[in-house]
Design an enzyme around this catalytic site. Structure first.
Site, PDB file in Angstrom:
ATOM      1  N   HIS A 138       0.715  -1.314   0.088  1.00  0.00           N
ATOM      2  CA  HIS A 138      -0.448  -0.001   0.023  1.00  0.00           C
ATOM      3  C   HIS A 138       0.753   1.739   0.566  1.00  0.00           C
ATOM      4  O   HIS A 138       2.199   1.743   1.135  1.00  0.00           O
ATOM      5  CB  HIS A 138      -1.214   0.130   1.044  1.00  0.00           C
ATOM      6  CG  HIS A 138      -0.555   0.706   2.446  1.00  0.00           C
ATOM      7  ND1 HIS A 138      -0.392   1.482   3.132  1.00  0.00           N
ATOM      8  CD2 HIS A 138       0.042  -0.869   3.532  1.00  0.00           C
ATOM      9  CE1 HIS A 138       0.137   1.550   4.210  1.00  0.00           C
ATOM     10  NE2 HIS A 138       0.284   0.083   4.453  1.00  0.00           N
ATOM     11  N   ASP A 150       5.654   2.493   7.199  1.00  0.00           N
ATOM     12  CA  ASP A 150       4.189   1.912   6.751  1.00  0.00           C
ATOM     13  C   ASP A 150       3.413   3.187   5.835  1.00  0.00           C
ATOM     14  O   ASP A 150       2.651   3.977   6.509  1.00  0.00           O
ATOM     15  CB  ASP A 150       3.805   1.820   8.483  1.00  0.00           C
ATOM     16  CG  ASP A 150       1.986   1.058   8.492  1.00  0.00           C
ATOM     17  OD1 ASP A 150       1.694   1.107   7.116  1.00  0.00           O
ATOM     18  OD2 ASP A 150       1.269   1.939   9.203  1.00  0.00           O
ATOM     19  N   GLU A 184      -5.347   1.563   1.883  1.00  0.00           N
ATOM     20  CA  GLU A 184      -5.348   0.553   2.847  1.00  0.00           C
ATOM     21  C   GLU A 184      -5.385   0.960   4.439  1.00  0.00           C
ATOM     22  O   GLU A 184      -5.869  -0.022   4.749  1.00  0.00           O
ATOM     23  CB  GLU A 184      -4.040  -0.230   2.696  1.00  0.00           C
ATOM     24  CG  GLU A 184      -3.761  -1.779   3.404  1.00  0.00           C
ATOM     25  CD  GLU A 184      -2.990  -1.592   4.779  1.00  0.00           C
ATOM     26  OE1 GLU A 184      -3.063  -2.084   5.743  1.00  0.00           O
ATOM     27  OE2 GLU A 184      -2.910  -0.101   4.996  1.00  0.00           O
ATOM     28  N   GLU A 185      -5.171   1.949   5.056  1.00  0.00           N
ATOM     29  CA  GLU A 185      -5.481   2.503   6.153  1.00  0.00           C
ATOM     30  C   GLU A 185      -6.949   2.955   6.649  1.00  0.00           C
ATOM     31  O   GLU A 185      -6.954   2.507   8.078  1.00  0.00           O
ATOM     32  CB  GLU A 185      -4.482   3.537   5.974  1.00  0.00           C
ATOM     33  CG  GLU A 185      -2.914   3.740   6.561  1.00  0.00           C
ATOM     34  CD  GLU A 185      -2.035   2.620   6.837  1.00  0.00           C
ATOM     35  OE1 GLU A 185      -2.711   2.113   7.832  1.00  0.00           O
ATOM     36  OE2 GLU A 185      -1.051   2.895   7.099  1.00  0.00           O
ATOM     37  N   ASP A 213       4.468  -4.774   3.643  1.00  0.00           N
ATOM     38  CA  ASP A 213       3.669  -3.874   4.162  1.00  0.00           C
ATOM     39  C   ASP A 213       4.579  -4.182   5.952  1.00  0.00           C
ATOM     40  O   ASP A 213       4.795  -4.541   6.503  1.00  0.00           O
ATOM     41  CB  ASP A 213       3.102  -4.824   4.591  1.00  0.00           C
ATOM     42  CG  ASP A 213       1.670  -3.229   5.355  1.00  0.00           C
ATOM     43  OD1 ASP A 213       2.204  -2.104   5.630  1.00  0.00           O
ATOM     44  OD2 ASP A 213       1.103  -3.057   5.397  1.00  0.00           O
ATOM     45  N   HIS A 300       1.605   4.760  13.031  1.00  0.00           N
ATOM     46  CA  HIS A 300       1.213   5.527  12.845  1.00  0.00           C
ATOM     47  C   HIS A 300       0.837   6.654  13.617  1.00  0.00           C
ATOM     48  O   HIS A 300       0.204   7.376  13.720  1.00  0.00           O
ATOM     49  CB  HIS A 300      -0.457   4.573  12.905  1.00  0.00           C
ATOM     50  CG  HIS A 300      -0.630   3.422  12.398  1.00  0.00           C
ATOM     51  ND1 HIS A 300      -1.881   3.021  12.100  1.00  0.00           N
ATOM     52  CD2 HIS A 300      -0.435   2.852  10.907  1.00  0.00           C
ATOM     53  CE1 HIS A 300      -2.147   2.240  11.761  1.00  0.00           C
ATOM     54  NE2 HIS A 300      -1.467   2.403  10.694  1.00  0.00           N
TER      55      HIS A 300
END
Length: 588
Positions: A138, A150, A184-185, A213, A300
């Site tokens: 992603h 990420d 994707e998130e 990922d 994140h």
């Protein structure tokens, strides 16, 4: 990696390959070795298996630097609905197209978050089309940060693997397809959309999908999806050869884009180095790092930058990707029937409105002669390419005619000539169009009134249509950007070449701005950009009762190929609608 995903407790979703032709690799007998602490990379790690080339991790890191810079220019994020994501797509797409890939932007027209940008699909145009191995990651980040581990790490690793394949140009036994997923998130939405768009026959052709990922976590481990499956064995064999003793990726199960393929019955595997779960003491003893600390302490968060990368783990991952690709899709053997393809001359120079010819020659290099179908790609606007004849028996030749229109922009254009038989070969022809010093007055934007669908506009093309609640300036269709009443971004773009020799280039467009904002504060904005340069910014403070024609001087861009982008950005408060119609770029 998406934060949450609904899972069915106690059910194993491990798929097996069956007819895909993979065999389990023996486990290496080398003793385990601990991963060194993150730091400057020492280049040579074990030699890749199956004669795969070493992928230069410094080039992977250069892609990460660019993705980080893109985020910095766009509010610190590359979220799927923002300009940072679209700029990321453009960066990857340009690299792949220049390397000779067939590249497609796939808008996510259902199931994705509002304003989400497109998936990006790239296929290397060689190998058996009935047997496809797909590699994906992603490309979006969370809103809170730039997403460099990420998932810039997986995206950059795949990009450099793809460029390495193009550079080495080996004989292919199977097709290789790469996917960079949107949204994707927000719930694996881009990959879900892609898989659901495939016919049953197209799904059957994909023999395995490999997902990457978070493959550079600073306190990471070495994890493989479906470790014991047949699909995983090429990936496991490479990490086994380094003595890494990889483990099952339990933390990531069902939480990344491989799950979309898995649900469709396509065998899957992939690498990961971990997210917010904590490293155990046993894993720290085996791999190095710190026990009882998250694999990625910036997961994140805004600190997920280029400083949050384990270069050693990244290098081991990208070389394992290349090793897997080479084992599955590359062949060392010469095809039973093969041919060569060449263009002579390999280039030509013409004035606008004239044409050039070249001879496309083929020769049988092994086995029997075969029918070779000829095609060409990469021609700019105003240039057409034809072949006489359109197909030949290897050993014969065809005349390729490249015709230019009177308004074709001066410049140098590499065309890719493709010969397709039982195998595929390409040749390059470079067309040079002279500048005449004069300008043919013309309007350059295509479908500026949006009346003929969405092509060639890219981006959030769902904004284009005949929508209730707004009206067109002329005709029946328009582009309605914004108007949500919550934080969102809509963007559409079109790439044009502004011809050399012109004295003036002027962009005009009609814009209706209506808003529920009452303060004279620019909460919601509308920007027009040429490339990365913002030409103008309007806002809710410019609202008016009807359409207003706006004019911008694009004279500084004469002789250049530029992407014109219209972007509306709303905050989390009241709605502002930016309704665009009848855009035109006039040169004279």
């Amino acid at each position: 990696m998406v934060l949450r995903r609904l899972m069915v407790a106690g059910i194993s979703l491990v798929a097996t390959l069956g007819a895909a032709g993979l065999t389990a690799a023996p486990t290496a007998s080398a003793a385990p070795q601990a991963a060194p602490a993150p730091g400057p990379l020492v280049r040579a790690i074990s030699a890749p298996a199956a004669d795969a080339p070493d992928v230069d991790v410094t080039k992977v890191q250069a892609h990460l630097t660019e993705l980080n810079a893109i985020a910095s220019r766009n509010g610190g994020t590359r979220k799927s609905s923002g300009q940072g994501y679209r700029d990321s797509v453009a960066y990857v797409k340009n690299k792949l197209q220049a390397a000779g890939y067939t590249v497609t932007e796939q808008p996510c027209t259902s199931g994705c978050a509002t304003g989400a940008g497109p998936n990006l699909i790239a296929e290397w145009p060689q190998g058996d089309t009935a047997k496809v191995y797909m590699f994906g990651s992603h490309l979006d980040s969370v809103a809170a940060g730039p997403g460099i581990n990420d998932n810039g790490s997986g995206s950059a690793a795949l990009l450099e693997t793809a460029l390495t394949l193009a550079e080495h140009h080996p004989a292919m036994a199977a097709r290789v397809r790469f996917g960079w997923w949107t949204d994707e998130e927000q719930g694996l939405n881009g990959s879900d959309f892609y898989v659901n768009s495939l016919s049953s026959a197209e799904r059957t052709r994909i023999k395995a999908y490999y997902n990457f990922d978070m493959i550079a976590s600073t306190n990471g481990g070495y994890f493989i999806n479906h470790l014991t499956s047949a699909a995983a064995q090429p990936m496991k064999a490479y990490w086994d050869s380094l003595g890494l003793q990889p483990e099952e990726n339990t933390e990531g199960a069902g939480r990344s884009d491989d799950y979309s393929f898995e649900q469709a019955g396509i065998p899957t595997s992939g690498y990961a180095m971990g997210a917010s779960a904590r490293k155990t003491a046993a894993q720290a003893a085996k791999w190095g790092g710190t026990a009882n600390r998250a694999y990625d302490s910036c997961y994140h968060q805004s600190c997920d930058t280029t400083s949050n990368i384990n270069s050693t783990g990244l290098n081991r991952s990208v070389d394992g990707i290349a090793s897997t690709l080479w084992k599955l899709a590359v062949t060392d053997s010469t095809p039973a029937n093969d041919f060569s393809l060449s263009a002579s001359p390999a280039g030509g120079t013409v004035d606008p409105g004239t044409s050039a010819t070249t001879t496309i020659a083929t020769a049988t290099t092994s086995g029997s002669a075969q029918t070779v179908q000829l095609s060409a790609s990469g021609a700019p606007a105003g240039v057409t390419v034809s072949f006489s004849p359109g197909s030949v028996t290897s050993g014969n030749s065809s005349t390729m005619t490249v015709a230019t229109a009177a308004g074709t922009a001066p410049g140098s254009y590499p065309l890719t000539v493709t010969g397709t038989g039982s195998v595929t070969h390409t040749a390059t022809y470079t067309l040079t169009v002279r500048g005449t010093g004069s300008c043919s007055g013309q309007q350059l934007l295509t479908n500026g009134g949006f009346e003929t669908g969405t092509s060639p506009w890219t981006g959030d093309t769902g904004a284009i249509g005949s929508h209730a609640g707004q009206s067109a300036h002329s005709g029946s269709r328009f582009a309605w950007l914004g108007g949500y009443g919550y934080s969102a971004t809509d963007s559409i773009a079109q790439t044009v070449t502004v011809p050399a020799g012109c004295a003036k280039a002027t962009l005009t467009y009609w814009l209706h701005i209506d808003t529920d904002e009452t303060d004279r504060v620019a909460y919601d904005t509308f920007k027009v950009k040429a490339g990365s340069t913002t030409l103008t910014t309007l806002s809710n403070t410019d609202a008016a009762s009807g359409y207003v024609q706006r004019t911008l001087d694009l004279t500084p861009y004469i002789g250049q190929r530029i992407a014109l982008t219209f972007t509306a950005t709303e905050d989390s408060g009241l709605q502002t609608s930016f309704v665009l119609d009848d855009a035109a770029l006039q040169v004279n």
